[in-house]
Design an enzyme around this catalytic site. Structure first.
Site, PDB file in Angstrom:
ATOM      1  N   LEU A 287      50.081   8.952   9.861  1.00 38.21           N
ATOM      2  CA  LEU A 287      48.847   9.582   9.383  1.00 38.21           C
ATOM      3  C   LEU A 287      48.247  10.462  10.468  1.00 38.21           C
ATOM      4  O   LEU A 287      47.101  10.873  10.387  1.00 38.21           O
ATOM      5  CB  LEU A 287      47.811   8.508   8.999  1.00 38.21           C
ATOM      6  CG  LEU A 287      48.133   7.605   7.813  1.00 38.21           C
ATOM      7  CD1 LEU A 287      46.983   6.624   7.566  1.00 38.21           C
ATOM      8  CD2 LEU A 287      48.373   8.427   6.544  1.00 38.21           C
TER       9      LEU A 287
ATOM     10  N   THR B 100      73.286  12.281   7.006  1.00 36.24           N
ATOM     11  CA  THR B 100      72.462  12.584   5.827  1.00 36.24           C
ATOM     12  C   THR B 100      73.164  13.670   5.017  1.00 36.24           C
ATOM     13  O   THR B 100      73.375  14.780   5.510  1.00 36.24           O
ATOM     14  CB  THR B 100      71.073  13.055   6.285  1.00 36.24           C
ATOM     15  OG1 THR B 100      70.516  12.037   7.112  1.00 36.24           O
ATOM     16  CG2 THR B 100      70.164  13.328   5.094  1.00 36.24           C
TER      17      THR B 100
ATOM     18  N   VAL C 156      73.092   9.354  16.113  1.00 38.82           N
ATOM     19  CA  VAL C 156      73.420   8.323  15.134  1.00 38.82           C
ATOM     20  C   VAL C 156      74.719   7.611  15.501  1.00 38.82           C
ATOM     21  O   VAL C 156      74.772   6.384  15.578  1.00 38.82           O
ATOM     22  CB  VAL C 156      73.498   8.924  13.704  1.00 38.82           C
ATOM     23  CG1 VAL C 156      73.986   7.889  12.710  1.00 38.82           C
ATOM     24  CG2 VAL C 156      72.140   9.463  13.288  1.00 38.82           C
TER      25      VAL C 156
ATOM     26  N   GLU D 130      71.189   6.334   7.787  1.00 36.92           N
ATOM     27  CA  GLU D 130      70.633   5.846   9.050  1.00 36.92           C
ATOM     28  C   GLU D 130      69.141   6.214   9.117  1.00 36.92           C
ATOM     29  O   GLU D 130      68.765   7.301   8.745  1.00 36.92           O
ATOM     30  CB  GLU D 130      71.406   6.546  10.183  1.00 36.92           C
ATOM     31  CG  GLU D 130      70.942   6.197  11.544  1.00 36.92           C
ATOM     32  CD  GLU D 130      70.899   4.695  11.758  1.00 36.92           C
ATOM     33  OE1 GLU D 130      71.941   4.050  11.618  1.00 36.92           O
ATOM     34  OE2 GLU D 130      69.799   4.178  12.047  1.00 36.92           O
ATOM     35  N   PHE D 131      68.336   5.276   9.596  1.00 38.29           N
ATOM     36  CA  PHE D 131      66.890   5.537   9.627  1.00 38.29           C
ATOM     37  C   PHE D 131      66.311   5.526  11.042  1.00 38.29           C
ATOM     38  O   PHE D 131      65.098   5.435  11.210  1.00 38.29           O
ATOM     39  CB  PHE D 131      66.153   4.505   8.762  1.00 38.29           C
ATOM     40  CG  PHE D 131      66.592   4.518   7.321  1.00 38.29           C
ATOM     41  CD1 PHE D 131      66.120   5.478   6.441  1.00 38.29           C
ATOM     42  CD2 PHE D 131      67.518   3.590   6.849  1.00 38.29           C
ATOM     43  CE1 PHE D 131      66.546   5.516   5.122  1.00 38.29           C
ATOM     44  CE2 PHE D 131      67.956   3.611   5.527  1.00 38.29           C
ATOM     45  CZ  PHE D 131      67.468   4.581   4.659  1.00 38.29           C
TER      46      PHE D 131
ATOM     47  N   CYS E  19      65.462  16.132  11.881  1.00 39.15           N
ATOM     48  CA  CYS E  19      65.564  15.559  10.532  1.00 39.15           C
ATOM     49  C   CYS E  19      64.559  16.109   9.519  1.00 39.15           C
ATOM     50  O   CYS E  19      64.967  16.650   8.491  1.00 39.15           O
ATOM     51  CB  CYS E  19      65.426  14.044  10.610  1.00 39.15           C
ATOM     52  SG  CYS E  19      66.794  13.289  11.492  1.00 39.15           S
TER      53      CYS E  19
ATOM     54  N   GLY F  98      48.388  16.925  13.439  1.00 41.84           N
ATOM     55  CA  GLY F  98      48.804  17.613  14.669  1.00 41.84           C
ATOM     56  C   GLY F  98      49.223  19.040  14.360  1.00 41.84           C
ATOM     57  O   GLY F  98      48.744  19.644  13.386  1.00 41.84           O
TER      58      GLY F  98
ATOM     59  N   ARG G   1      64.587  20.623  19.277  1.00 38.64           N
ATOM     60  CA  ARG G   1      64.948  21.220  17.988  1.00 38.64           C
ATOM     61  C   ARG G   1      63.746  21.254  17.040  1.00 38.64           C
ATOM     62  O   ARG G   1      63.081  20.245  16.849  1.00 38.64           O
ATOM     63  CB  ARG G   1      66.103  20.444  17.340  1.00 38.64           C
ATOM     64  CG  ARG G   1      67.451  20.828  17.925  1.00 38.64           C
ATOM     65  CD  ARG G   1      68.568  20.012  17.338  1.00 38.64           C
ATOM     66  NE  ARG G   1      68.535  18.623  17.784  1.00 38.64           N
ATOM     67  CZ  ARG G   1      69.378  17.678  17.351  1.00 38.64           C
ATOM     68  NH1 ARG G   1      70.285  17.985  16.450  1.00 38.64           N
ATOM     69  NH2 ARG G   1      69.292  16.455  17.816  1.00 38.64           N
TER      70      ARG G   1
ATOM     71  N   LYS H 112      64.909  19.819   8.394  1.00 39.34           N
ATOM     72  CA  LYS H 112      66.206  20.028   7.719  1.00 39.34           C
ATOM     73  C   LYS H 112      66.249  19.285   6.377  1.00 39.34           C
ATOM     74  O   LYS H 112      66.677  19.840   5.361  1.00 39.34           O
ATOM     75  CB  LYS H 112      67.295  19.520   8.659  1.00 39.34           C
ATOM     76  CG  LYS H 112      68.652  19.292   8.065  1.00 39.34           C
ATOM     77  CD  LYS H 112      69.647  18.891   9.139  1.00 39.34           C
ATOM     78  CE  LYS H 112      69.629  17.413   9.469  1.00 39.34           C
ATOM     79  NZ  LYS H 112      70.294  16.517   8.532  1.00 39.34           N
TER      80      LYS H 112
HETATM   81  C1  UDX Z   1      62.677  10.817  11.725  1.00 42.21           C
HETATM   82  C2  UDX Z   1      62.448   9.536  10.924  1.00 42.21           C
HETATM   83  O1  UDX Z   1      61.278   8.869  11.424  1.00 42.21           O
HETATM   84  C3  UDX Z   1      63.675   8.627  11.005  1.00 42.21           C
HETATM   85  O2  UDX Z   1      63.490   7.485  10.180  1.00 42.21           O
HETATM   86  C4  UDX Z   1      64.911   9.393  10.538  1.00 42.21           C
HETATM   87  O3  UDX Z   1      66.071   8.614  10.669  1.00 42.21           O
HETATM   88  C5  UDX Z   1      65.064  10.670  11.353  1.00 42.21           C
HETATM   89  O4  UDX Z   1      63.870  11.453  11.271  1.00 42.21           O
HETATM   90  P1  UDX Z   1      62.548  11.523  14.295  1.00 42.21           P
HETATM   91  O5  UDX Z   1      62.847  12.914  13.820  1.00 42.21           O
HETATM   92  O6  UDX Z   1      63.287  10.981  15.460  1.00 42.21           O
HETATM   93  O7  UDX Z   1      62.781  10.468  13.101  1.00 42.21           O
HETATM   94  O8  UDX Z   1      60.990  11.463  14.686  1.00 42.21           O
HETATM   95  P2  UDX Z   1      59.630  10.934  14.080  1.00 42.21           P
HETATM   96  O9  UDX Z   1      59.053   9.960  15.016  1.00 42.21           O
HETATM   97  O10 UDX Z   1      59.732  10.541  12.681  1.00 42.21           O
HETATM   98  O11 UDX Z   1      58.730  12.264  14.189  1.00 42.21           O
HETATM   99  C6  UDX Z   1      59.080  13.464  13.511  1.00 42.21           C
HETATM  100  C7  UDX Z   1      58.005  14.504  13.715  1.00 42.21           C
HETATM  101  O12 UDX Z   1      56.831  14.149  13.020  1.00 42.21           O
HETATM  102  C8  UDX Z   1      57.580  14.710  15.176  1.00 42.21           C
HETATM  103  O13 UDX Z   1      57.460  16.098  15.436  1.00 42.21           O
HETATM  104  C9  UDX Z   1      56.229  14.036  15.269  1.00 42.21           C
HETATM  105  O14 UDX Z   1      55.389  14.616  16.228  1.00 42.21           O
HETATM  106  C10 UDX Z   1      55.684  14.261  13.857  1.00 42.21           C
HETATM  107  N1  UDX Z   1      54.681  13.271  13.441  1.00 42.21           N
HETATM  108  C11 UDX Z   1      55.041  11.973  13.271  1.00 42.21           C
HETATM  109  C12 UDX Z   1      53.364  13.687  13.221  1.00 42.21           C
HETATM  110  O15 UDX Z   1      53.024  14.871  13.367  1.00 42.21           O
HETATM  111  N2  UDX Z   1      52.462  12.745  12.792  1.00 42.21           N
HETATM  112  C13 UDX Z   1      52.781  11.442  12.602  1.00 42.21           C
HETATM  113  O16 UDX Z   1      51.893  10.659  12.211  1.00 42.21           O
HETATM  114  C14 UDX Z   1      54.107  11.034  12.858  1.00 42.21           C
END
Ligand code: UDX
EC number: 1.1.1.22
Length: 431
Positions: free
Chosen positions: A251, A122, A11, A152-153, A261, A254, A328, A264
């Site tokens: 959607l 966060t 971030v 932050e997103f 994020c 998996g 992680r 946690k």
């Molecule tokens: C997430 C949020 O998307 C982001 O907005 C926030 O700031 C931080 O947390 P990130 O952890 O980088 O971002 O990854 P993200 O792409 O959201 O995926 C998180 C997890 O969800 C991954 O393990 C991914 O494989 C899983 N996932 C995501 C699914 O299993 N199915 C999906 O449709 C989307």
């Protein structure tokens, strides 16, 4: 405007570099790790993130951004300090605010003029208020410090793009002064700005992440039922996605969500609600579904093979998602642990996550340099991350090179018909 950023993780560093990139000319990123700072000055990016290193080098050369471990110099006469340090999970699920408190102490001892302190990390609802009171109580000089929330997103793997083209900027403020300063910082981004009070801004971050986690867990729950009743979760998701109240993103069923994020932030908000005498049942369900989902495939596999002892098992994909080296909370970790406990000979492959995985498993598993090497003579293969290299792999090699062509795919990387046609025993999620 002079802007300092505390913390050079995903971030902090991405925010600093992007602020410089859009034209801010006086940005300084602060970190306690001297060596990391020296490497960054030399143009080395400490995280694996597409496009970040180029922008770091460019803006450093332009003199718009600097890196330092000298927080005193960095904070003493800035207009705004953005706090972007970690808020890791405590063993009870609550957020650990030690790093935020440490930075707050440094700020209180250093600032020599009125300063806006903005929390990007966060943090639990009410933290801005608490930190503002703490800093003002401990100020060394006769100045005013006000706190603002600016969650932050960004997502890992697309962090630069997410920051330069954010869906929205959320700012939680208690005064016009704070609002105007933050609006000025974000004006060059030309993105929608949502102004709320600080508690709402803090809540927006948790509610957004937890909703996305909930969406994934819901689809994983539906996927598990699809398997039982003979439906295909991918067709179900496609059919749902045409309703724009549902949307097409997040959607994908998996083996569960990981990363720094969602796991946690779901636990932290659940902890916070319980702590306030309210049970967030939906979030609790998302957490439970996710925990079960991570080991669902391997439990199914263990029924089929009965005993993993001495068996060569290939694990493809270690990171929590593609395009990052971050492992992680990655679903691969409990799966590898499961296999080690059952004395399997585990061989793993990941395009970039191997070094981080070595820190956890050391020499208790083998690290292959390619998919070919990992699956050679394996009796079973698990796919844990949908890296392009894995999705585009020549699937006929599973048949040719494995001792038994048995593939358990936690990310639905391949078409069932293609795998069946080649005579591969293939199991995936929800289809
Ligand atoms: C997430 C949020 O998307 C982001 O907005 C926030 O700031 C931080 O947390 P990130 O952890 O980088 O971002 O990854 P993200 O792409 O959201 O995926 C998180 C997890 O969800 C991954 O393990 C991914 O494989 C899983 N996932 C995501 C699914 O299993 N199915 C999906 O449709 C989307």
């Amino acid at each position: 405007m002079k802007i300092a950023i505390a913390g050079t993780g995903y971030v902090g560093l991405v925010t600093g570099v992007c602020l410089a990139e859009v034209g801010h000319e006086n940005v300084v990123c602060v970190d306690i790790d001297d060596k990391k700072i020296e490497r960054m000055k030399l143009g080395e990016c400490p995280i694996y993130e597409d496009g970040l290193e180029e922008l770091m080098i460019k803006n450093y050369k332009l003199g718009r951004i600097d890196y330092t471990s000298d927080y005193k110099k960095a904070y003493e006469d800035v207009d705004v300090i953005l706090i972007a340090v970690g808020t890791p999970e405590r063993s009870d699920g609550s957020a650990n605010l030690d790093y935020i408190k440490e930075v707050s102490k440094q700020i209180a001892q250093t600032v020599t003029k009125d300063t806006l302190v903005v929390i990007k990390s966060t943090v639990p609802i009410g933290t801005n208020e608490e930190i503002e009171a703490y800093i003002n109580k401990n100020l060394k000089n006769d100045v005013r410090v006000e706190l603002a929330s600016n969650p932050e997103f960004l997502s890992q793997g697309s962090a630069v793009n997410d920051t330069l083209n954010a869906s929205r900027i959320v700012i939680g403020v208690e005064s016009d002064w704070a609002r105007e300063l933050l609006e000025e910082i974000y004006r060059p981004f030309n993105q929608p700005i949502i102004v709320t009070n600080r508690n709402s801004a803090e809540m927006i971050k948790y509610a957004s992440n937890d909703f996305l986690a909930l969406k994934i867990s819901f689809m994983n729950d539906i996927a598990n039922l699809c398997e039982i009743v003979g439906a295909n979760v991918e067709d179900v998701a496609l059919g749902m996605s045409y309703d724009d109240r549902i949307g097409s993103k997040f959607l994908k069923a998996g083996i569960g969500y990981g990363g720094s994020c969602f796991p946690k932030d779901t636990k932290a908000l659940h902890w916070l609600s319980s702590h306030n005498g309210y049970e967030l049942k939906t979030v609790k369900a998302a957490i439970e579904v996710n925990e079960n989902q991570k080991l669902r495939l391997i439990r199914k596999a263990s029924k089929l093979v009965e005993n993993f002892k001495g068996m060569k098992v290939a694990v493809l994909g270690l990171t929590f998602k593609p395009d990052t080296d971050d492992i992680r909370e990655a679903p691969s970790i409990p799966n590898i642990q499961y296999l080690i406990e059952r004395e399997a000979n585990v061989t793993v492959y990941d395009p970039v996550g191997t070094q981080n995985t070595k820190k956890i498993f050391g020499d208790s598993i083998f690290y292959a340099n390619s998919i070919d090497e990992a699956i050679m003579d394996a009796e079973i293969c698990f796919v844990m991350t949908e890296w392009k290299e894995i999705v585009n792999y020549d699937i006929s090699k599973y048949k040719k090179n494995m001792k038994r062509p048995l593939v358990f795919d936690g990310r639905n990387c391949y078409k069932i018909d293609d795998m069946k046609k080649l005579g591969i025993e293939y199991y995936s999620i929800g289809r």
